[in-house]
Design a protein around this motif. Structure first.
Motif, PDB file in Angstrom:
ATOM      1  N   GLN A  19      40.280  32.588  27.290  1.00  0.00           N
ATOM      2  CA  GLN A  19      41.212  33.526  26.666  1.00  0.00           C
ATOM      3  C   GLN A  19      42.556  33.513  27.386  1.00  0.00           C
ATOM      4  OE1 GLN A  19      40.607  35.301  23.798  1.00  0.00           O
ATOM      5  NE2 GLN A  19      42.802  35.701  23.951  1.00  0.00           N
ATOM      6  N   MET A  20      42.543  33.378  28.706  1.00  0.00           N
ATOM      7  CA  MET A  20      43.788  33.324  29.466  1.00  0.00           C
ATOM      8  C   MET A  20      44.612  32.101  29.060  1.00  0.00           C
ATOM      9  SD  MET A  20      42.570  34.527  33.281  1.00  0.00           S
ATOM     10  CE  MET A  20      44.244  34.644  33.923  1.00  0.00           C
ATOM     11  N   LYS A  21      43.945  30.967  28.857  1.00  0.00           N
ATOM     12  CA  LYS A  21      44.661  29.755  28.448  1.00  0.00           C
ATOM     13  C   LYS A  21      45.272  29.950  27.054  1.00  0.00           C
ATOM     14  CE  LYS A  21      44.196  24.746  28.019  1.00  0.00           C
ATOM     15  NZ  LYS A  21      44.926  24.680  26.759  1.00  0.00           N
ATOM     16  N   GLU A  53      30.207  36.837  44.514  1.00  0.00           N
ATOM     17  CA  GLU A  53      30.593  36.067  43.327  1.00  0.00           C
ATOM     18  C   GLU A  53      31.644  36.824  42.521  1.00  0.00           C
ATOM     19  OE1 GLU A  53      28.553  34.060  39.325  1.00  0.00           O
ATOM     20  OE2 GLU A  53      27.350  35.255  40.716  1.00  0.00           O
ATOM     21  N   TYR A  54      31.462  38.129  42.429  1.00  0.00           N
ATOM     22  CA  TYR A  54      32.417  38.956  41.685  1.00  0.00           C
ATOM     23  C   TYR A  54      33.803  38.902  42.340  1.00  0.00           C
ATOM     24  CZ  TYR A  54      34.667  43.156  39.839  1.00  0.00           C
ATOM     25  OH  TYR A  54      35.549  44.039  39.259  1.00  0.00           O
ATOM     26  N   LYS A  55      33.847  39.021  43.682  1.00  0.00           N
ATOM     27  CA  LYS A  55      35.129  38.948  44.396  1.00  0.00           C
ATOM     28  C   LYS A  55      35.795  37.589  44.173  1.00  0.00           C
ATOM     29  CE  LYS A  55      33.701  42.129  48.090  1.00  0.00           C
ATOM     30  NZ  LYS A  55      33.364  42.238  49.541  1.00  0.00           N
ATOM     31  N   THR A  72      32.064  40.542  30.716  1.00  0.00           N
ATOM     32  CA  THR A  72      32.456  39.364  29.948  1.00  0.00           C
ATOM     33  C   THR A  72      32.329  38.136  30.846  1.00  0.00           C
ATOM     34  OG1 THR A  72      34.030  40.686  28.684  1.00  0.00           O
ATOM     35  CG2 THR A  72      34.292  38.302  28.593  1.00  0.00           C
ATOM     36  N   PRO A  73      31.676  37.053  30.370  1.00  0.00           N
ATOM     37  CA  PRO A  73      31.506  35.859  31.213  1.00  0.00           C
ATOM     38  C   PRO A  73      32.851  35.292  31.674  1.00  0.00           C
ATOM     39  CG  PRO A  73      30.075  35.744  29.283  1.00  0.00           C
ATOM     40  CD  PRO A  73      30.985  36.925  29.073  1.00  0.00           C
ATOM     41  N   TYR A  83      42.304  41.083  32.292  1.00  0.00           N
ATOM     42  CA  TYR A  83      41.238  40.090  32.465  1.00  0.00           C
ATOM     43  C   TYR A  83      40.237  40.525  33.540  1.00  0.00           C
ATOM     44  CZ  TYR A  83      44.846  37.645  29.888  1.00  0.00           C
ATOM     45  OH  TYR A  83      45.796  37.314  28.953  1.00  0.00           O
ATOM     46  N   THR A  84      40.715  41.186  34.594  1.00  0.00           N
ATOM     47  CA  THR A  84      39.782  41.716  35.591  1.00  0.00           C
ATOM     48  C   THR A  84      38.951  42.848  34.987  1.00  0.00           C
ATOM     49  OG1 THR A  84      41.511  43.212  36.427  1.00  0.00           O
ATOM     50  CG2 THR A  84      41.243  41.081  37.532  1.00  0.00           C
ATOM     51  N   ARG A  85      39.564  43.626  34.087  1.00  0.00           N
ATOM     52  CA  ARG A  85      38.803  44.684  33.413  1.00  0.00           C
ATOM     53  C   ARG A  85      37.722  44.095  32.508  1.00  0.00           C
ATOM     54  NH1 ARG A  85      42.785  47.332  31.572  1.00  0.00           N
ATOM     55  NH2 ARG A  85      42.825  46.524  29.435  1.00  0.00           N
ATOM     56  N   ALA A  86      38.036  42.979  31.862  1.00  0.00           N
ATOM     57  CA  ALA A  86      37.038  42.304  31.025  1.00  0.00           C
ATOM     58  C   ALA A  86      35.868  41.820  31.872  1.00  0.00           C
ATOM     59  CB  ALA A  86      37.680  41.134  30.293  1.00  0.00           C
ATOM     60  N   LEU A  87      36.152  41.339  33.085  1.00  0.00           N
ATOM     61  CA  LEU A  87      35.074  40.910  33.986  1.00  0.00           C
ATOM     62  C   LEU A  87      34.201  42.090  34.384  1.00  0.00           C
ATOM     63  CD1 LEU A  87      33.982  38.434  35.579  1.00  0.00           C
ATOM     64  CD2 LEU A  87      35.353  39.225  37.509  1.00  0.00           C
TER      65      LEU A  87
END
Length: 327
Positions: free
Chosen positions: A222-224, A184-186, A214-215, A206-210
């Motif tokens: 946030q990306m949008k 799921e993470y990949k 971060t959900p 954003y990958t660092r936030a994951l």
């Protein structure tokens, strides 16, 4: 375990125990209490007032002597009881020291065996985890912190270096859950990278936030927002650039128009006008007086525009004085 003592010694040590034969202390407390009460009644406040000083001292001596005699007897009896107990306790402590040594020695050997068996169990659990991690494509040390918890005696079959079925099932469930989590993470990482490419954003924040739990839904939101903000900034910059280009073009056109108006061709040696855009006034006209104006000019087209304007002044014989530049 091999018996370290013979049967006779074992039987003796298991049955031997101290024997206490209680003694008896005889004293007629009822008669004593009755006599004391009689003596107390004979020494009332009224009777004390009738006694002479010497008589009072005599009574004190009599009763004090009785009390001291009873205390002395009590202490003698206490010694009879206490001394044997003290002697018994001392002798028993001394004799039990070797017994404590045997117990400690046996415990040390037991702990040594327990520790060895524990290490064997931990090593077995480690091998089971590593094998299952290899099959699932996980890092072999993923569950390193779980080895101790699954190496307890209760997790193994009795007297066997083999895990119980329920223990193996728990390990399988643990490995499968971690496998699903990584998959799921990949997938989430791939989704973020694809979205970042589509939005023209860097993926790393954003990958660092994951990675920091971060959900995914919050990250995509946030990306949008970041994409929309970037588009708005770009549109504002383009609009500003167009406005600036239009302004500069307008200034250039005005400067060109000013340079073309009222320009005359003049002979540099004689000063004679070769070409005049306007008819020459009659010679009878009144002489023109010099006209002076103090101006502060700002050239939005920059230094180049100023040079064009200065040339215009020079070509039309306009005297000027520079009081300051670029202020």
């Amino acid at each position: 375990m091999k018996d370290v003592t013979n049967n006779a010694t074992n039987n003796f040590l298991e049955t031997i125990e101290p024997v206490y034969t209680p003694g008896k202390i005889s004293f007629d407390f009822d008669a004593f209490d009755k006599a004391i009460q009689t003596a107390v009644s004979e020494v009332s406040d009224e009777q004390l007032d009738n006694l002479e000083y010497d008589e009072i001292k005599k009574e004190i001596t009599r009763y004090k002597g009785l009390y001291d005699k009873l205390e002395t007897k009590r202490k003698d009896i206490a010694k009879v009881y206490k001394n044997p107990l003290t002697e018994f306790e001392g002798d028993l402590k001394k004799s039990c020291n070797p017994l404590k040594g045997i117990i400690n020695k046996l415990r040390a050997k037991r702990d040594e065996i327990d520790e060895h068996q524990k290490m064997l169990r931990v090593d077995h659990v480690r091998s089971v985890f590593e094998e299952k991690c290899e099959l699932a494509g996980l890092d072999k040390d993923t569950f390193k912190d779980k080895y101790t918890g699954y190496s307890l005696k209760g997790c193994f079959k009795t007297k066997k270096m083999e895990l119980k079925k329920e223990t193996v099932d728990k390990i399988d469930a643990l490995v499968l859950a971690e496998y699903d989590r990584l998959e799921e993470y990949k997938a989430n990482i791939a989704m973020i990278e694809e979205q970042a490419l589509d939005y023209e954003l860097p993926a790393e924040p954003y990958t660092r936030a994951l990675q920091n739990d971060t959900p995914l839904v919050e990250i995509l939101k946030q990306m949008k927002k970041d994409r929309d903000a970037a588009i708005e900034r770009k549109q504002q910059a383009e609009a500003k650039q167009k406005a600036e280009a239009a302004r500069l073009a307008e200034i250039e056109a005005m400067a060109q128009q000013s340079a073309n108006e009222e320009i005359k061709a003049v002979n540099a040696e004689t000063g004679e006008v070769i070409e005049d855009a306007k008819p020459v006034e009659e010679a009878t006209s009144k002489p023109v007086e010099p006209y002076k104006v103090n101006l502060s000019l700002t050239f939005h087209g920059g230094e180049q525009q100023w040079h064009q304007f200065a040339k215009l002044l020079d070509d039309n014989f306009v005297n000027y004085e520079i009081l300051g530049e670029n202020q």
